[in-house]
Design an enzyme around this catalytic site. Sequence first.
Site, short mmCIF file in Angstrom:
data_model
loop_
_atom_site.label_atom_id
_atom_site.label_comp_id
_atom_site.label_asym_id
_atom_site.label_seq_id
_atom_site.Cartn_x
_atom_site.Cartn_y
_atom_site.Cartn_z
N GLU A 43 13.45 4.91 -3.76
CA GLU A 43 13.18 5.68 -2.54
C GLU A 43 13.52 4.84 -1.32
OE1 GLU A 43 9.82 8.88 -3.73
OE2 GLU A 43 9.10 6.97 -3.03
N CYS A 85 13.92 1.70 5.89
CA CYS A 85 13.00 0.93 5.04
C CYS A 85 13.62 0.89 3.65
CB CYS A 85 11.63 1.62 5.03
SG CYS A 85 10.45 0.79 3.96
N CYS A 88 7.12 -2.62 -8.93
CA CYS A 88 6.67 -3.95 -8.50
C CYS A 88 5.64 -4.44 -9.49
CB CYS A 88 6.06 -3.88 -7.10
SG CYS A 88 5.52 -5.50 -6.48
N CYS A 143 -0.87 -4.57 -6.34
CA CYS A 143 -1.86 -4.49 -5.26
C CYS A 143 -2.58 -3.16 -5.43
CB CYS A 143 -1.17 -4.57 -3.90
SG CYS A 143 -0.26 -6.11 -3.72
N CYS A 172 -1.51 0.23 -3.56
CA CYS A 172 -0.08 0.50 -3.35
C CYS A 172 0.49 1.33 -4.50
CB CYS A 172 0.66 -0.84 -3.25
SG CYS A 172 2.46 -0.64 -3.23
N GLY A 201 8.90 -2.86 -4.11
CA GLY A 201 9.19 -4.18 -4.64
C GLY A 201 8.81 -5.34 -3.74
N SER A 226 9.25 -8.27 4.38
CA SER A 226 7.80 -8.27 4.18
C SER A 226 7.47 -8.81 2.80
CB SER A 226 7.27 -6.84 4.32
OG SER A 226 5.90 -6.79 3.98
N LEU A 268 -1.27 -9.52 4.63
CA LEU A 268 -2.47 -10.35 4.53
C LEU A 268 -3.65 -9.51 4.01
CD1 LEU A 268 -3.08 -13.31 5.06
CD2 LEU A 268 -3.96 -12.65 7.30
N HIS A 269 -4.05 -8.53 4.75
CA HIS A 269 -5.06 -7.52 4.35
C HIS A 269 -6.48 -8.04 4.18
CE1 HIS A 269 -1.53 -5.17 3.93
NE2 HIS A 269 -1.22 -5.53 2.72
N ASN A 307 -2.61 4.41 3.86
CA ASN A 307 -1.99 5.67 3.44
C ASN A 307 -2.50 6.00 2.04
OD1 ASN A 307 -0.37 5.92 5.76
ND2 ASN A 307 1.10 4.47 4.90
N CYS A 321 4.05 3.45 4.29
CA CYS A 321 3.99 2.18 3.58
C CYS A 321 3.19 2.35 2.30
CB CYS A 321 3.28 1.12 4.41
SG CYS A 321 4.15 0.66 5.87
N1 SAH Z 1 5.99 -6.18 -1.48
C1 SAH Z 1 6.09 -6.43 -0.10
C2 SAH Z 1 6.90 -5.40 0.65
C3 SAH Z 1 6.72 -3.97 0.26
S1 SAH Z 1 5.13 -3.28 0.58
C4 SAH Z 1 4.72 -6.59 0.52
O1 SAH Z 1 3.73 -6.33 -0.17
O2 SAH Z 1 4.64 -7.02 1.66
C5 SAH Z 1 5.25 -2.98 2.34
C6 SAH Z 1 3.92 -2.92 3.07
O3 SAH Z 1 3.20 -1.73 2.75
C7 SAH Z 1 2.99 -4.08 2.72
O4 SAH Z 1 2.41 -4.62 3.88
C8 SAH Z 1 1.96 -3.40 1.89
O5 SAH Z 1 0.77 -4.12 1.86
C9 SAH Z 1 1.85 -2.07 2.58
N2 SAH Z 1 1.14 -1.06 1.81
C10 SAH Z 1 1.09 -0.95 0.47
N3 SAH Z 1 0.34 0.12 0.13
C11 SAH Z 1 -0.09 0.69 1.28
C12 SAH Z 1 -0.89 1.83 1.58
N4 SAH Z 1 -1.39 2.60 0.62
N5 SAH Z 1 -1.12 2.11 2.88
C13 SAH Z 1 -0.59 1.35 3.86
N6 SAH Z 1 0.18 0.27 3.64
C14 SAH Z 1 0.43 -0.06 2.36
FE1 SF4 Z 2 4.23 -4.88 -4.68
FE2 SF4 Z 2 4.07 -4.97 -1.99
FE3 SF4 Z 2 3.08 -2.88 -3.38
FE4 SF4 Z 2 1.87 -5.23 -3.54
S1 SF4 Z 2 2.09 -3.97 -1.70
S2 SF4 Z 2 2.33 -3.88 -5.25
S3 SF4 Z 2 3.59 -6.62 -3.46
S4 SF4 Z 2 5.21 -3.48 -3.23
#
Ligand code: SAH
Ligand code: SF4
Length: 348
Positions: free
Chosen positions: A97, A110, A117, A121, A124, A167, A199, A223-224, A298, A341
């Site tokens: 996507e 994007c 991945c 997390c 995600c 990823g 990122s 960071l989160h 999200n 995101c």
């Molecule tokens: N793997 C890398 C890049 C892809 S994720 C990373 O983790 O940075 C891109 C961004 O989307 C990251 O900051 C991730 O933490 C954020 N993200 C993931 N799930 C999300 C969600 N449900 N709501 C908002 N941001 C999210």
């Molecule tokens: Fe992978 Fe980034 Fe999603 Fe974490 S937030 S699972 S590192 S894509």
Amino acid sequence: MATPRKKLNLYDLDLPQLEALLADWKQPRYRADQLWEWLYVRLATDFEQLTTLPKSLRERLAAETTLYVPPVLAQQESLDGETRKDLLQMADGEQVEVVLMRYINRRSACLSTQVGCALKCSFCATGQMGFVRDLTSGEIVTQALHFQRELAAQGQRLSNVVLMGMGEPLLNYKNTLAAIRRLIHPQGFQMGQRRITLSTSGIVPGIYRLADEGLQVNLAVSLHAAMDDLRSELIPINRRYPLDALFKALYVYLAKTNRRVTFEWVMIDGVNDTLQQAEALAARLAGMLAHVNLIPLNPSTGYKGQPSAPERIAAFTAVLDRHHIPYSVRLRRGIDIRAGCGQLRRTS
Ligand code: SAH
Ligand code: SF4
């Protein structure tokens, strides 16, 4: 029936590799430059279009290589018309996507760096689907070309690229860096380095390597959470690369590149939007050349957290204000088409 040999995708080559290929074919040196221009400036999609090359060369290219242009399997436009998500099919059938965001004077893509991945997390959607495979450099670049072709036809241009799709870019380091170098190539796509943002979830060895690339691209770190126990819960890779190790790497990165680091912080109601986390974040960033992006969560089906309420975001940012930490609260975009995101996943 014998399976045909997999053809070389020209988008996977950098210019010296293209030069080597054509030198092998006894072509004059300038043919590589011409072909490079067809690929990255004129955005060719078919060998027939390469009219400045002799027919015999076009035929050999067509016989032995491909210009893989991924078919679009699905396209969704957000209701506000500002965000579009396309599902692209790679040569082996895997799907990726990509998202185009239209701002007033910017067109930002994007891009994904892997199918799925491995890092899982919790919040995600890509992490929830698991890891399938790395994308090649050509497969990453092709996502930008996909949007650029369409924008160019409208007299526009892709102005920014964020590697924030599916990823973890620093776990597909070689291909991601090759893709960045191809996007910024002065004879090719010519994207400004500062218009590209990578990122990462905080892959420490990758950050050290990136610091030595001599690039001016932007680094964003997901960071989160500012304390290890909570961060490990949200981002399991924090157990391998905890906060102290991550910040040590980032200070080295800052010293070498002099580039501001952006920290992404998904705001999850009652989880990481507490005043205690805000204070811990401010303490971590004190005196650092940094910027915080606060992103209301999200929704994803595999996670039950909710986005922080506006009052909680206000209380959190009040702490950052008091400590003079620069931040922005990011607008949620494309939520209705799951293009926000962390909402990207293969739908099939
Ligand atoms: N793997 C890398 C890049 C892809 S994720 C990373 O983790 O940075 C891109 C961004 O989307 C990251 O900051 C991730 O933490 C954020 N993200 C993931 N799930 C999300 C969600 N449900 N709501 C908002 N941001 C999210
Ligand atoms: Fe992978 Fe980034 Fe999603 Fe974490 S937030 S699972 S590192 S894509």
